[in-house]
Design an enzyme around this catalytic site. Structure first.
Site, PDB file in Angstrom:
ATOM      1  CB  ALA A 129      -0.921  -0.011   1.218  1.00 36.19           C
ATOM      2  CG  ASN A 197       2.651  -5.222   7.755  1.00 40.22           C
ATOM      3  OD1 ASN A 197       3.512  -5.633   8.503  1.00 40.22           O
ATOM      4  ND2 ASN A 197       1.412  -5.681   7.781  1.00 40.22           N
ATOM      5  CG  HIS A 227      -0.293   5.241   4.069  1.00 45.77           C
ATOM      6  ND1 HIS A 227      -0.437   4.935   5.408  1.00 45.77           N
ATOM      7  CD2 HIS A 227      -0.857   4.201   3.396  1.00 45.77           C
ATOM      8  CE1 HIS A 227      -1.039   3.765   5.539  1.00 45.77           C
ATOM      9  NE2 HIS A 227      -1.303   3.313   4.324  1.00 45.77           N
TER      10      HIS A 227
END
Length: 275
Positions: A129, A197, A227
């Site tokens: 991601a 992660n 993010h």
């Protein structure tokens, strides 16, 4: 290499059939990657797993974790972080390949990375991601000054995280964003093993888990796992923002499964784009 060896398919096993494992399994079973075949899966509930794979065009074995290694050349770990060592150690000892999604667990099991180096196996960490991992890897060939990341997730995507429980942090009924963590990637991986992660992959590609700094916000105003990363190095300064649509598991983005498929496709290709 003989023609027979060159055309031998890559046998893949999947450990864990949550939202990500199922998605990857369906793609492989549908033959999306020429030369890659799904041979076995492992899951907590063997009855449900057997029912899931029964519709596949080719037979897929449902096995225990300990039974996977002889059946595959590569295992994809899609399981709880606590099972990482049990899943990948037999493959590394057999000089085979592993794809790790519980990247944060690698920080607390350095012996696994050492085993890959000494035994001849290979650990692959997919981009997942994250955006800009290639740029981070390239920047790390020079000097990276700072790496900062801000993650915003819907509150249900952070529910049950050990950091929240241990620090008695409530995220129920939020009406505005709440910062629930500020620290480095190593502490984030420990406190949010199912969520972060992405920052560990960033840290491993760049300046390491201690120097990769992070804020985590539980934000009822977002519907996607978001993010934002700011990197300052001697070769470039870059800012990246990615908004990931959650999978059936709100803790994980849908793009993670696609990232694994893209990695396997690149491994099999004679034409590779990207660092």
């Amino acid at each position: 290499m003989s023609q027979t060896q060159a055309s031998k398919p890559l046998r893949v096993a999947i450990a864990g059939l949550g939202a990500i494992g199922k998605s990857i399994a369906q793609s492989l079973a549908a033959g999306k990657i020429p030369g890659v075949v799904l041979t076995a899966v492992s899951a907590k509930d063997h009855v449900k797993a057997a029912s899931f794979v029964s519709s596949f065009a080719h037979p897929v074995k449902v096995l225990t974790i300990a039974q996977l290694e002889p059946e595959a050349d590569l295992v994809i770990e899609c399981a709880p972080a606590a099972l990482l060592s049990e899943i990948i150690t037999p493959f590394l000892n057999a000089k085979k390949q592993v794809v790790v999604l519980s990247v944060g667990a690698l920080l607390f099991h350095p012996e696994l990375i050492e085993a890959a180096k000494t035994q001849g196996g290979v650990i692959h960490v997919p981009t997942g991601a994250l955006i800009g991992l290639d740029a981070m890897i390239a920047a790390a060939e020079g000097t990276i000054h700072t790496v900062r990341m801000v993650t915003r997730k819907p509150p249900n995507g952070l529910a049950g995280a050990p950091h929240l429980i241990e620090n008695n942090i409530s995220i129920e009924g939020l009406t505005e964003a709440k910062k629930v963590f500020e620290g480095n990637a190593r502490d984030a991986a420990k406190g949010f093993p199912a969520n972060l992660n992405v920052v560990v992959a960033l840290a491993l590609a760049g300046v390491g888990p201690e120097k990769t700094l992070l804020e985590i916000w539980a934000d009822p105003g977002v519907v996607r796992n978001t993010h934002t990363i700011v990197v300052d190095s001697d070769s470039a300064k870059f800012t990246m923002t990615m908004e990931n649509i959650p999978s059936e598991n709100p803790k994980t983005g849908r793009i993670v499964a696609q990232s694994v498929i893209a990695l396997l496709r690149k491994m099999q290709s004679g034409f590779k784009v990207g660092t």
